[in-house]
Design a protein around this motif. Sequence first.
Motif, PDB file in Angstrom:
ATOM      1  N   THR A 110       6.425   7.610 -63.548  1.00  0.00           N
ATOM      2  CA  THR A 110       6.851   6.476 -63.997  1.00  0.00           C
ATOM      3  C   THR A 110       5.634   5.674 -64.621  1.00  0.00           C
ATOM      4  O   THR A 110       4.258   5.999 -64.570  1.00  0.00           O
ATOM      5  CB  THR A 110       7.146   5.268 -62.996  1.00  0.00           C
ATOM      6  OG1 THR A 110       6.286   5.111 -61.831  1.00  0.00           O
ATOM      7  CG2 THR A 110       8.378   6.069 -62.392  1.00  0.00           C
ATOM      8  N   TYR A 111       5.837   5.082 -65.955  1.00  0.00           N
ATOM      9  CA  TYR A 111       4.705   3.834 -66.615  1.00  0.00           C
ATOM     10  C   TYR A 111       5.213   2.781 -66.728  1.00  0.00           C
ATOM     11  O   TYR A 111       6.456   2.712 -66.375  1.00  0.00           O
ATOM     12  CB  TYR A 111       5.318   4.641 -68.112  1.00  0.00           C
ATOM     13  CG  TYR A 111       3.921   3.775 -68.909  1.00  0.00           C
ATOM     14  CD1 TYR A 111       5.260   2.791 -70.108  1.00  0.00           C
ATOM     15  CD2 TYR A 111       3.428   3.531 -69.299  1.00  0.00           C
ATOM     16  CE1 TYR A 111       4.645   1.692 -70.240  1.00  0.00           C
ATOM     17  CE2 TYR A 111       2.286   3.130 -70.180  1.00  0.00           C
ATOM     18  CZ  TYR A 111       3.185   2.254 -70.978  1.00  0.00           C
ATOM     19  OH  TYR A 111       3.042   1.241 -71.407  1.00  0.00           O
ATOM     20  N   TYR A 112       4.249   1.846 -66.499  1.00  0.00           N
ATOM     21  CA  TYR A 112       4.190   0.361 -66.360  1.00  0.00           C
ATOM     22  C   TYR A 112       3.650  -0.336 -67.722  1.00  0.00           C
ATOM     23  O   TYR A 112       2.890  -0.122 -68.016  1.00  0.00           O
ATOM     24  CB  TYR A 112       4.629  -0.620 -65.078  1.00  0.00           C
ATOM     25  CG  TYR A 112       5.290  -0.325 -64.496  1.00  0.00           C
ATOM     26  CD1 TYR A 112       5.078   0.951 -63.929  1.00  0.00           C
ATOM     27  CD2 TYR A 112       7.053  -0.245 -64.350  1.00  0.00           C
ATOM     28  CE1 TYR A 112       6.438   1.303 -62.808  1.00  0.00           C
ATOM     29  CE2 TYR A 112       7.877   0.294 -63.658  1.00  0.00           C
ATOM     30  CZ  TYR A 112       7.211   1.521 -62.212  1.00  0.00           C
ATOM     31  OH  TYR A 112       8.871   1.674 -61.496  1.00  0.00           O
ATOM     32  N   ALA A 113       3.860  -0.684 -68.960  1.00  0.00           N
ATOM     33  CA  ALA A 113       3.040  -2.198 -69.267  1.00  0.00           C
ATOM     34  C   ALA A 113       2.672  -2.841 -68.763  1.00  0.00           C
ATOM     35  O   ALA A 113       3.228  -3.474 -67.270  1.00  0.00           O
ATOM     36  CB  ALA A 113       4.156  -2.533 -70.795  1.00  0.00           C
ATOM     37  N   ASP A 114       1.758  -3.331 -69.308  1.00  0.00           N
ATOM     38  CA  ASP A 114       0.699  -4.211 -68.513  1.00  0.00           C
ATOM     39  C   ASP A 114       1.394  -5.720 -68.206  1.00  0.00           C
ATOM     40  O   ASP A 114       0.294  -6.121 -67.110  1.00  0.00           O
ATOM     41  CB  ASP A 114      -0.475  -4.426 -69.417  1.00  0.00           C
ATOM     42  CG  ASP A 114      -1.164  -3.402 -68.952  1.00  0.00           C
ATOM     43  OD1 ASP A 114      -2.422  -3.237 -69.898  1.00  0.00           O
ATOM     44  OD2 ASP A 114      -1.377  -2.119 -67.944  1.00  0.00           O
ATOM     45  N   SER A 115       1.822  -5.847 -68.914  1.00  0.00           N
ATOM     46  CA  SER A 115       3.215  -7.364 -68.763  1.00  0.00           C
ATOM     47  C   SER A 115       4.182  -6.972 -68.271  1.00  0.00           C
ATOM     48  O   SER A 115       4.076  -8.390 -67.449  1.00  0.00           O
ATOM     49  CB  SER A 115       3.439  -7.336 -70.194  1.00  0.00           C
ATOM     50  OG  SER A 115       4.131  -6.446 -71.166  1.00  0.00           O
ATOM     51  N   VAL A 116       4.692  -6.084 -67.391  1.00  0.00           N
ATOM     52  CA  VAL A 116       5.556  -5.790 -66.145  1.00  0.00           C
ATOM     53  C   VAL A 116       4.984  -5.588 -64.907  1.00  0.00           C
ATOM     54  O   VAL A 116       6.010  -5.560 -64.191  1.00  0.00           O
ATOM     55  CB  VAL A 116       6.605  -5.467 -66.547  1.00  0.00           C
ATOM     56  CG1 VAL A 116       7.021  -5.815 -68.573  1.00  0.00           C
ATOM     57  CG2 VAL A 116       6.682  -3.808 -67.394  1.00  0.00           C
ATOM     58  N   LYS A 117       3.883  -5.082 -65.693  1.00  0.00           N
ATOM     59  CA  LYS A 117       3.296  -3.588 -64.073  1.00  0.00           C
ATOM     60  C   LYS A 117       3.428  -4.924 -62.937  1.00  0.00           C
ATOM     61  O   LYS A 117       2.927  -5.828 -62.721  1.00  0.00           O
ATOM     62  CB  LYS A 117       1.869  -3.800 -64.457  1.00  0.00           C
ATOM     63  CG  LYS A 117       1.488  -2.326 -63.309  1.00  0.00           C
ATOM     64  CD  LYS A 117       0.378  -2.212 -64.013  1.00  0.00           C
ATOM     65  CE  LYS A 117       0.119  -1.450 -65.300  1.00  0.00           C
ATOM     66  NZ  LYS A 117      -0.620  -0.874 -66.026  1.00  0.00           N
ATOM     67  N   GLY A 118       3.678  -4.334 -61.848  1.00  0.00           N
ATOM     68  CA  GLY A 118       3.663  -5.179 -60.640  1.00  0.00           C
ATOM     69  C   GLY A 118       4.557  -6.598 -60.906  1.00  0.00           C
ATOM     70  O   GLY A 118       5.072  -6.588 -59.177  1.00  0.00           O
ATOM     71  N   ARG A 119       6.015  -6.483 -61.311  1.00  0.00           N
ATOM     72  CA  ARG A 119       7.024  -7.294 -61.594  1.00  0.00           C
ATOM     73  C   ARG A 119       8.206  -6.269 -61.258  1.00  0.00           C
ATOM     74  O   ARG A 119       9.419  -7.175 -60.842  1.00  0.00           O
ATOM     75  CB  ARG A 119       7.052  -7.750 -62.187  1.00  0.00           C
ATOM     76  CG  ARG A 119       5.703  -9.471 -61.867  1.00  0.00           C
ATOM     77  CD  ARG A 119       5.483 -10.212 -63.269  1.00  0.00           C
ATOM     78  NE  ARG A 119       5.814  -9.427 -64.719  1.00  0.00           N
ATOM     79  CZ  ARG A 119       6.715 -10.063 -65.127  1.00  0.00           C
ATOM     80  NH1 ARG A 119       7.912 -11.118 -64.971  1.00  0.00           N
ATOM     81  NH2 ARG A 119       6.518  -9.966 -66.719  1.00  0.00           N
ATOM     82  N   PHE A 120       8.549  -5.561 -62.061  1.00  0.00           N
ATOM     83  CA  PHE A 120       9.116  -4.464 -62.923  1.00  0.00           C
ATOM     84  C   PHE A 120       9.054  -2.904 -62.094  1.00  0.00           C
ATOM     85  O   PHE A 120       8.307  -2.611 -61.810  1.00  0.00           O
ATOM     86  CB  PHE A 120       9.758  -4.278 -64.285  1.00  0.00           C
ATOM     87  CG  PHE A 120      10.054  -5.340 -65.132  1.00  0.00           C
ATOM     88  CD1 PHE A 120       9.230  -6.109 -64.213  1.00  0.00           C
ATOM     89  CD2 PHE A 120      10.344  -5.424 -66.252  1.00  0.00           C
ATOM     90  CE1 PHE A 120      10.475  -8.106 -65.021  1.00  0.00           C
ATOM     91  CE2 PHE A 120      10.656  -5.985 -67.144  1.00  0.00           C
ATOM     92  CZ  PHE A 120      10.229  -7.586 -66.438  1.00  0.00           C
ATOM     93  N   THR A 121      10.065  -2.475 -61.584  1.00  0.00           N
ATOM     94  CA  THR A 121      10.716  -1.151 -61.179  1.00  0.00           C
ATOM     95  C   THR A 121      11.138  -0.388 -61.919  1.00  0.00           C
ATOM     96  O   THR A 121      12.707  -0.711 -61.753  1.00  0.00           O
ATOM     97  CB  THR A 121      10.659  -1.808 -59.616  1.00  0.00           C
ATOM     98  OG1 THR A 121       9.499  -2.119 -59.074  1.00  0.00           O
ATOM     99  CG2 THR A 121      10.575   0.313 -58.700  1.00  0.00           C
ATOM    100  N   ILE A 122      10.782   0.631 -62.216  1.00  0.00           N
ATOM    101  CA  ILE A 122      12.295   1.284 -62.431  1.00  0.00           C
ATOM    102  C   ILE A 122      12.737   2.799 -61.985  1.00  0.00           C
ATOM    103  O   ILE A 122      11.860   2.844 -60.588  1.00  0.00           O
ATOM    104  CB  ILE A 122      11.939   2.403 -63.708  1.00  0.00           C
ATOM    105  CG1 ILE A 122      12.852   3.549 -64.975  1.00  0.00           C
ATOM    106  CG2 ILE A 122      11.023   3.657 -63.567  1.00  0.00           C
ATOM    107  CD1 ILE A 122      12.279   3.449 -66.066  1.00  0.00           C
ATOM    108  N   SER A 123      14.015   2.853 -61.838  1.00  0.00           N
ATOM    109  CA  SER A 123      14.290   4.275 -60.151  1.00  0.00           C
ATOM    110  C   SER A 123      15.317   4.959 -61.356  1.00  0.00           C
ATOM    111  O   SER A 123      15.804   4.331 -62.410  1.00  0.00           O
ATOM    112  CB  SER A 123      14.303   3.408 -59.102  1.00  0.00           C
ATOM    113  OG  SER A 123      15.675   2.244 -58.998  1.00  0.00           O
ATOM    114  N   ARG A 124      15.372   5.911 -60.900  1.00  0.00           N
ATOM    115  CA  ARG A 124      16.797   6.579 -61.317  1.00  0.00           C
ATOM    116  C   ARG A 124      17.872   7.407 -60.171  1.00  0.00           C
ATOM    117  O   ARG A 124      17.088   8.344 -58.373  1.00  0.00           O
ATOM    118  CB  ARG A 124      16.206   7.732 -61.889  1.00  0.00           C
ATOM    119  CG  ARG A 124      15.468   8.836 -61.910  1.00  0.00           C
ATOM    120  CD  ARG A 124      15.018   9.884 -62.364  1.00  0.00           C
ATOM    121  NE  ARG A 124      15.703  10.560 -63.286  1.00  0.00           N
ATOM    122  CZ  ARG A 124      15.247  10.850 -64.778  1.00  0.00           C
ATOM    123  NH1 ARG A 124      14.337  10.482 -65.479  1.00  0.00           N
ATOM    124  NH2 ARG A 124      16.719  12.093 -64.859  1.00  0.00           N
TER     125      ARG A 124
END
Length: 129
Positions: free
Chosen positions: A58-72
């Motif tokens: 996974t990858y997260y933009a710095d602006s959402v890191k720690g708040r958003f979680t992607i999963s499949r």
Amino acid sequence: QLQLVESGGGLVQPGGSLRLYCAASGFSLDDYAVGWFRQAPGKEREGVSCISSLDANTYYADSVKGRFTISRDNAKNAVYLQMNSLKPEDTAVYYCAAVRLPLLLRTICVHEQGRYDYWGQGTQVTVSS
């Protein structure tokens, strides 16, 4: 017909949570890297997160890191974006996109928008009190 459909957007207060869904029809997401992007009014579309087809890197933009979680969930042919601690600056139309990479590249999470082949129509997320 190959199609991606997003859902789960809405109006939420600051600090709240939403879970976005990206469902595929007409093809299997198993072999596809999937990304979430967003576009706020008057701004360019930006990458939020992505997940590879193999190993779920996974990858997260710095602006959402720690708040958003992607999963499949390949069994449900869907990708999710769990968004917590939402801020007014998260307000945007959120899009999911998919790209089928060669087998040797399927552990890679694709950041660049231009590499994606399929896009959904978007779902509006509004964070406001």
